[in-house]
Design a protein around this motif. Structure first.
Motif, PDB file in Angstrom:
ATOM      1  N   MET A   1       0.835  -1.204   0.000  1.00  0.00           N
ATOM      2  CA  MET A   1       0.000   0.000   0.000  1.00  0.00           C
ATOM      3  C   MET A   1       0.869   1.253   0.000  1.00  0.00           C
ATOM      4  O   MET A   1       0.526   2.274  -0.610  1.00  0.00           O
ATOM      5  CB  MET A   1      -0.913  -0.008   1.226  1.00  0.00           C
ATOM      6  N   LEU A   2       2.009   1.167   0.670  1.00  0.00           N
ATOM      7  CA  LEU A   2       2.941   2.286   0.733  1.00  0.00           C
ATOM      8  C   LEU A   2       3.414   2.668  -0.666  1.00  0.00           C
ATOM      9  O   LEU A   2       3.396   3.840  -1.050  1.00  0.00           O
ATOM     10  CB  LEU A   2       4.141   1.899   1.613  1.00  0.00           C
ATOM     11  N   PHE A   3       3.801   1.680  -1.449  1.00  0.00           N
ATOM     12  CA  PHE A   3       4.296   1.947  -2.804  1.00  0.00           C
ATOM     13  C   PHE A   3       3.161   2.345  -3.747  1.00  0.00           C
ATOM     14  O   PHE A   3       3.360   3.166  -4.646  1.00  0.00           O
ATOM     15  CB  PHE A   3       5.022   0.714  -3.340  1.00  0.00           C
ATOM     16  N   VAL A   4       1.983   1.781  -3.536  1.00  0.00           N
ATOM     17  CA  VAL A   4       0.832   2.173  -4.352  1.00  0.00           C
ATOM     18  C   VAL A   4       0.490   3.638  -4.081  1.00  0.00           C
ATOM     19  O   VAL A   4       0.119   4.381  -4.991  1.00  0.00           O
ATOM     20  CB  VAL A   4      -0.383   1.268  -4.056  1.00  0.00           C
ATOM     21  N   GLY A   5       0.616   4.054  -2.815  1.00  0.00           N
ATOM     22  CA  GLY A   5       0.367   5.444  -2.452  1.00  0.00           C
ATOM     23  C   GLY A   5       1.298   6.394  -3.182  1.00  0.00           C
ATOM     24  O   GLY A   5       0.901   7.505  -3.564  1.00  0.00           O
ATOM     25  N   VAL A   6       2.533   5.964  -3.397  1.00  0.00           N
ATOM     26  CA  VAL A   6       3.496   6.780  -4.138  1.00  0.00           C
ATOM     27  C   VAL A   6       3.074   6.913  -5.594  1.00  0.00           C
ATOM     28  O   VAL A   6       3.112   7.999  -6.185  1.00  0.00           O
ATOM     29  CB  VAL A   6       4.905   6.152  -4.051  1.00  0.00           C
ATOM     30  N   LEU A   7       2.631   5.791  -6.180  1.00  0.00           N
ATOM     31  CA  LEU A   7       2.272   5.776  -7.591  1.00  0.00           C
ATOM     32  C   LEU A   7       0.960   6.514  -7.884  1.00  0.00           C
ATOM     33  O   LEU A   7       0.866   7.277  -8.842  1.00  0.00           O
ATOM     34  CB  LEU A   7       2.175   4.329  -8.094  1.00  0.00           C
ATOM     35  N   LEU A   8      -0.056   6.284  -7.026  1.00  0.00           N
ATOM     36  CA  LEU A   8      -1.384   6.834  -7.304  1.00  0.00           C
ATOM     37  C   LEU A   8      -1.636   8.187  -6.650  1.00  0.00           C
ATOM     38  O   LEU A   8      -2.284   9.053  -7.236  1.00  0.00           O
ATOM     39  CB  LEU A   8      -2.463   5.839  -6.853  1.00  0.00           C
ATOM     40  N   PHE A   9      -1.155   8.348  -5.409  1.00  0.00           N
ATOM     41  CA  PHE A   9      -1.476   9.562  -4.658  1.00  0.00           C
ATOM     42  C   PHE A   9      -0.282  10.500  -4.499  1.00  0.00           C
ATOM     43  O   PHE A   9      -0.351  11.487  -3.772  1.00  0.00           O
ATOM     44  CB  PHE A   9      -2.019   9.179  -3.274  1.00  0.00           C
ATOM     45  N   LYS A  10       0.835  10.141  -5.180  1.00  0.00           N
ATOM     46  CA  LYS A  10       2.045  10.977  -5.170  1.00  0.00           C
ATOM     47  C   LYS A  10       2.568  11.215  -3.748  1.00  0.00           C
ATOM     48  O   LYS A  10       3.112  12.282  -3.438  1.00  0.00           O
ATOM     49  CB  LYS A  10       1.773  12.320  -5.854  1.00  0.00           C
ATOM     50  N   GLU A  11       2.366  10.227  -2.880  1.00  0.00           N
ATOM     51  CA  GLU A  11       2.892  10.331  -1.518  1.00  0.00           C
ATOM     52  C   GLU A  11       4.404  10.088  -1.534  1.00  0.00           C
ATOM     53  O   GLU A  11       4.932   9.476  -2.459  1.00  0.00           O
ATOM     54  CB  GLU A  11       2.193   9.318  -0.608  1.00  0.00           C
ATOM     55  N   LYS A  12       5.079  10.568  -0.512  1.00  0.00           N
ATOM     56  CA  LYS A  12       6.533  10.421  -0.444  1.00  0.00           C
ATOM     57  C   LYS A  12       6.915   9.333   0.556  1.00  0.00           C
ATOM     58  O   LYS A  12       6.267   9.171   1.576  1.00  0.00           O
ATOM     59  CB  LYS A  12       7.181  11.750  -0.048  1.00  0.00           C
ATOM     60  N   ILE A  13       7.985   8.610   0.232  1.00  0.00           N
ATOM     61  CA  ILE A  13       8.502   7.578   1.129  1.00  0.00           C
ATOM     62  C   ILE A  13       9.697   8.141   1.879  1.00  0.00           C
ATOM     63  O   ILE A  13      10.664   8.612   1.259  1.00  0.00           O
ATOM     64  CB  ILE A  13       8.933   6.313   0.356  1.00  0.00           C
ATOM     65  N   GLY A  14       9.637   8.123   3.205  1.00  0.00           N
ATOM     66  CA  GLY A  14      10.736   8.608   4.016  1.00  0.00           C
ATOM     67  C   GLY A  14      11.855   7.583   4.108  1.00  0.00           C
ATOM     68  O   GLY A  14      11.667   6.399   3.793  1.00  0.00           O
ATOM     69  N   LEU A  15      13.018   8.035   4.538  1.00  0.00           N
ATOM     70  CA  LEU A  15      14.166   7.138   4.680  1.00  0.00           C
ATOM     71  C   LEU A  15      13.848   6.001   5.651  1.00  0.00           C
ATOM     72  O   LEU A  15      14.251   4.852   5.432  1.00  0.00           O
ATOM     73  CB  LEU A  15      15.392   7.921   5.164  1.00  0.00           C
ATOM     74  N   HIS A  16      13.109   6.312   6.722  1.00  0.00           N
ATOM     75  CA  HIS A  16      12.776   5.276   7.705  1.00  0.00           C
ATOM     76  C   HIS A  16      11.914   4.181   7.080  1.00  0.00           C
ATOM     77  O   HIS A  16      12.026   3.010   7.461  1.00  0.00           O
ATOM     78  CB  HIS A  16      12.041   5.899   8.898  1.00  0.00           C
ATOM     79  N   GLN A  17      11.078   4.552   6.104  1.00  0.00           N
ATOM     80  CA  GLN A  17      10.237   3.557   5.445  1.00  0.00           C
ATOM     81  C   GLN A  17      11.052   2.692   4.485  1.00  0.00           C
ATOM     82  O   GLN A  17      10.802   1.490   4.352  1.00  0.00           O
ATOM     83  CB  GLN A  17       9.095   4.254   4.705  1.00  0.00           C
ATOM     84  N   LYS A  18      12.035   3.300   3.823  1.00  0.00           N
ATOM     85  CA  LYS A  18      12.907   2.526   2.943  1.00  0.00           C
ATOM     86  C   LYS A  18      13.714   1.502   3.756  1.00  0.00           C
ATOM     87  O   LYS A  18      13.864   0.344   3.344  1.00  0.00           O
ATOM     88  CB  LYS A  18      13.852   3.460   2.187  1.00  0.00           C
ATOM     89  N   ILE A  19      14.206   1.939   4.905  1.00  0.00           N
ATOM     90  CA  ILE A  19      14.966   1.029   5.774  1.00  0.00           C
ATOM     91  C   ILE A  19      14.053  -0.074   6.299  1.00  0.00           C
ATOM     92  O   ILE A  19      14.449  -1.241   6.391  1.00  0.00           O
ATOM     93  CB  ILE A  19      15.602   1.813   6.944  1.00  0.00           C
ATOM     94  N   SER A  20      12.809   0.286   6.626  1.00  0.00           N
ATOM     95  CA  SER A  20      11.869  -0.698   7.166  1.00  0.00           C
ATOM     96  C   SER A  20      11.560  -1.799   6.148  1.00  0.00           C
ATOM     97  O   SER A  20      11.359  -2.955   6.506  1.00  0.00           O
ATOM     98  CB  SER A  20      10.575  -0.010   7.617  1.00  0.00           C
ATOM     99  N   VAL A  21      11.522  -1.435   4.853  1.00  0.00           N
ATOM    100  CA  VAL A  21      11.284  -2.439   3.809  1.00  0.00           C
ATOM    101  C   VAL A  21      12.420  -3.447   3.774  1.00  0.00           C
ATOM    102  O   VAL A  21      12.202  -4.662   3.668  1.00  0.00           O
ATOM    103  CB  VAL A  21      11.126  -1.758   2.425  1.00  0.00           C
ATOM    104  N   VAL A  22      13.644  -2.950   3.895  1.00  0.00           N
ATOM    105  CA  VAL A  22      14.811  -3.841   3.901  1.00  0.00           C
ATOM    106  C   VAL A  22      14.757  -4.779   5.109  1.00  0.00           C
ATOM    107  O   VAL A  22      14.988  -5.992   4.987  1.00  0.00           O
ATOM    108  CB  VAL A  22      16.121  -3.013   3.927  1.00  0.00           C
TER     109      VAL A  22
END
Length: 307
Positions: free
Chosen positions: A111-132
């Protein structure tokens, strides 16, 4: 509503515990009832219960004048949640409850990545680390199941079905987010529950309930009540406590499932199956939870990681 942290914590804990116990109870019912019938019972009870609650509050949705787009979005939401519930039930016929819950955070991350694609939301560094962290955790959790995936065993099939359930949940999540413009979350849920009940009714074999043992019937009653009680506690917790803290509690659901599974297996091995996790699997489960937790509250712990 005035913030009441302790009450909010208790309500959030109740919702978390109930969702943590849900797959364990579902797996017992699946021994005497097919997946679509269980899903129908859950949606029907939740729909009737929510209808009575909203009626008493005078908060039934007003559907006059709604645009055609609303009904299309509602249809997508109904299909998304209905398929999610059904696939989740089917997956539990192949995999333990612990595995299903460890995979559950995938919905939020997708849902986080879909939000970026559809709603132009931004992913913070903490979220990128959390995915890893999440994917490292999943690798650790499945460390002793490589053969199951290579041979595409029942376990491997169950994992794939559970992942599909998480992916298709996105259709529901996006649609509900867009529907909130017109109605409240509870009003939307009422319409979705009714829609799902209607969709599954032709497939449900209601008479199967008469063939359940007393124990299985008790588990079915718990599963039906779970939707209303857990969602009710969750919604009320959001009114009495900070959203970020309630969300942080929700990330602990897999831990509750593991704890409940271990306790129930030790007390009643006749009914409950040992999750058969090794030390590295437990580490993996903790990492998955930590990844989900960092995604939710990382911006508060590390404000410099917002961007």
């Amino acid at each position: 509503m005035k913030q009441q942290p302790w009450i909010g914590f208790l309500l959030a804990s109740t919702a978390t515990a109930m969702w943590g116990a849900l797959p364990i109870a579902l797996q017992q019912v699946l021994q005497g009832m097919d997946a679509q019938t269980i899903v129908w019972f859950r949606f029907f009870v939740a729909g009737v219960g929510l209808l009575l609650i909203l009626s008493a509050m005078g908060a039934l949705p007003k559907l006059v004048g709604l645009h055609r787009r609303f009904w299309w979005l509602l249809l997508v939401a109904v299909i998304g949640l209905a398929m999610n519930f059904w696939l989740y039930n089917v997956a539990l016929q192949y995999i333990p409850p612990t595995t299903s819950q460890v995979l559950s955070p995938l919905s939020s991350f997708i849902m986080l990545f879909v939000g970026v694609l559809l709603f132009k939301e931004k992913i913070g560094l903490h979220q990128k680390i959390s995915v890893v962290i999440l994917f490292i955790g999943l690798v650790f959790f499945f460390n002793n199941r490589v053969t199951d995936f290579v041979q595409f065993s029942h376990y491997g099939q169950g994992v794939i079905i559970a992942i599909l359930a998480s992916i298709i949940w996105i259709a529901y999540g996006i649609s509900q987010k867009m529907l909130l413009i017109k109605l409240s979350s509870q009003q939307i849920l009422l319409l979705i529950y009714i829609g799902c009940s209607v969709a599954f009714f032709p497939l449900a074999q209601v008479g199967q309930v008469m063939e359940l043992t007393a124990f299985q019937l008790g588990c079915l009653i718990f599963c039906c009540a779970n939707t209303l009680i857990a969602y009710g506690c969750y919604a009320e917790a959001l009114n009495r406590w900070e959203v970020s803290k309630v969300s942080a509690m929700m990330t602990q659901i897999p831990i509750f499932t593991i704890i409940f599974s271990e306790i129930l297996t030790a007390l009643w091995p006749r009914y409950f199956i040992d999750p058969s996790l090794n030390a590295l699997s437990y580490v993996g489960a903790v990492l998955v939870v930590c990844g989900a937790l960092l995604s939710v509250i990382g911006h508060k712990i590390f404000p410099q990681w917002r961007k």
